[in-house]
Design a protein around this motif. Structure first.
Motif, PDB file in Angstrom:
ATOM      1  N   GLY A 142       0.793  -1.227   0.000  1.00 48.46           N
ATOM      2  CA  GLY A 142       0.000   0.000   0.000  1.00 48.46           C
ATOM      3  C   GLY A 142       0.823   1.273   0.000  1.00 48.46           C
ATOM      4  O   GLY A 142       0.296   2.344  -0.319  1.00 48.46           O
ATOM      5  N   GLN A 143       2.109   1.179   0.349  1.00 48.49           N
ATOM      6  CA  GLN A 143       2.926   2.393   0.321  1.00 48.49           C
ATOM      7  C   GLN A 143       3.081   2.861  -1.119  1.00 48.49           C
ATOM      8  O   GLN A 143       3.182   2.061  -2.057  1.00 48.49           O
ATOM      9  CB  GLN A 143       4.290   2.167   0.960  1.00 48.49           C
ATOM     10  CG  GLN A 143       4.184   2.190   2.478  1.00 48.49           C
ATOM     11  CD  GLN A 143       5.536   2.180   3.143  1.00 48.49           C
ATOM     12  OE1 GLN A 143       6.033   1.104   3.445  1.00 48.49           O
ATOM     13  NE2 GLN A 143       6.096   3.346   3.378  1.00 48.49           N
ATOM     14  N   VAL A 144       3.099   4.175  -1.281  1.00 54.99           N
ATOM     15  CA  VAL A 144       3.079   4.804  -2.604  1.00 54.99           C
ATOM     16  C   VAL A 144       4.449   5.352  -2.957  1.00 54.99           C
ATOM     17  O   VAL A 144       5.127   5.970  -2.129  1.00 54.99           O
ATOM     18  CB  VAL A 144       2.022   5.931  -2.625  1.00 54.99           C
ATOM     19  CG1 VAL A 144       2.031   6.681  -3.944  1.00 54.99           C
ATOM     20  CG2 VAL A 144       0.635   5.348  -2.352  1.00 54.99           C
ATOM     21  N   GLY A 145       4.853   5.103  -4.214  1.00 53.19           N
ATOM     22  CA  GLY A 145       6.120   5.609  -4.720  1.00 53.19           C
ATOM     23  C   GLY A 145       5.974   6.058  -6.166  1.00 53.19           C
ATOM     24  O   GLY A 145       4.898   5.975  -6.754  1.00 53.19           O
TER      25      GLY A 145
ATOM     26  N   ARG B 117       6.281  13.246   3.021  1.00 53.55           N
ATOM     27  CA  ARG B 117       5.403  14.372   2.635  1.00 53.55           C
ATOM     28  C   ARG B 117       6.179  15.635   2.254  1.00 53.55           C
ATOM     29  O   ARG B 117       5.638  16.520   1.609  1.00 53.55           O
ATOM     30  CB  ARG B 117       4.435  14.694   3.774  1.00 53.55           C
ATOM     31  CG  ARG B 117       3.426  13.604   4.004  1.00 53.55           C
ATOM     32  CD  ARG B 117       2.507  13.973   5.163  1.00 53.55           C
ATOM     33  NE  ARG B 117       1.690  12.854   5.542  1.00 53.55           N
ATOM     34  CZ  ARG B 117       0.423  12.704   5.174  1.00 53.55           C
ATOM     35  NH1 ARG B 117      -0.149  13.615   4.428  1.00 53.55           N
ATOM     36  NH2 ARG B 117      -0.255  11.655   5.556  1.00 53.55           N
ATOM     37  N   ASN B 118       7.433  15.709   2.671  1.00 51.02           N
ATOM     38  CA  ASN B 118       8.258  16.869   2.339  1.00 51.02           C
ATOM     39  C   ASN B 118       9.090  16.642   1.080  1.00 51.02           C
ATOM     40  O   ASN B 118       9.921  17.475   0.726  1.00 51.02           O
ATOM     41  CB  ASN B 118       9.174  17.210   3.512  1.00 51.02           C
ATOM     42  CG  ASN B 118       8.380  17.645   4.721  1.00 51.02           C
ATOM     43  OD1 ASN B 118       7.450  18.438   4.609  1.00 51.02           O
ATOM     44  ND2 ASN B 118       8.718  17.106   5.876  1.00 51.02           N
ATOM     45  N   GLY B 119       8.899  15.493   0.420  1.00 49.92           N
ATOM     46  CA  GLY B 119       9.622  15.215  -0.806  1.00 49.92           C
ATOM     47  C   GLY B 119      10.995  14.594  -0.621  1.00 49.92           C
ATOM     48  O   GLY B 119      11.726  14.405  -1.578  1.00 49.92           O
ATOM     49  N   ARG B 120      11.348  14.249   0.625  1.00 52.53           N
ATOM     50  CA  ARG B 120      12.643  13.620   0.889  1.00 52.53           C
ATOM     51  C   ARG B 120      12.532  12.116   0.649  1.00 52.53           C
ATOM     52  O   ARG B 120      11.665  11.454   1.228  1.00 52.53           O
ATOM     53  CB  ARG B 120      13.099  13.891   2.318  1.00 52.53           C
ATOM     54  CG  ARG B 120      13.515  15.335   2.548  1.00 52.53           C
ATOM     55  CD  ARG B 120      14.056  15.509   3.949  1.00 52.53           C
ATOM     56  NE  ARG B 120      13.001  15.263   4.921  1.00 52.53           N
ATOM     57  CZ  ARG B 120      12.427  16.207   5.662  1.00 52.53           C
ATOM     58  NH1 ARG B 120      12.829  17.454   5.578  1.00 52.53           N
ATOM     59  NH2 ARG B 120      11.465  15.901   6.514  1.00 52.53           N
TER      60      ARG B 120
END
Length: 82
Positions: free
Chosen positions: A26-29, A48-51
């Motif tokens: 379920g994790q999104v990439g 969420r910060n793009g890191r």
């Protein structure tokens, strides 16, 4: 999943748990590279910060493309027969 449905920069979700790298179904990439003529994909997982917190090569059966708009019946038929 057929590998010709996954493209560069597609948003994908894991379909399996990968506890060895602390990633879970379920994790999104995001697909950032096509590997082995489309038989594999480098997928980057970011917070969420793009890191980026993980980037690894995955097989087509380990991911699914997330779709953000309705898919037309013609496109669905092509996905099924591909």
């Amino acid at each position: 999943m057929t590998n010709n449905t996954v493209k560069f920069l597609d948003v994908v979700a894991l379909t399996v748990d990968l506890p060895q790298v602390n990633l879970w179904r379920g994790q999104v990439g995001t697909v950032v590279e096509l590997l082995a003529d489309g038989k594999g994909f480098e997928v980057e997982f970011s917070d969420r910060n793009g890191r980026t917190y993980e980037s690894l090569g995955l097989r087509p059966e380990q991911i699914m493309v997330l779709r953000f708009e309705p898919v037309s019946p013609d496109a669905k038929a092509q996905m099924v027969t591909a």
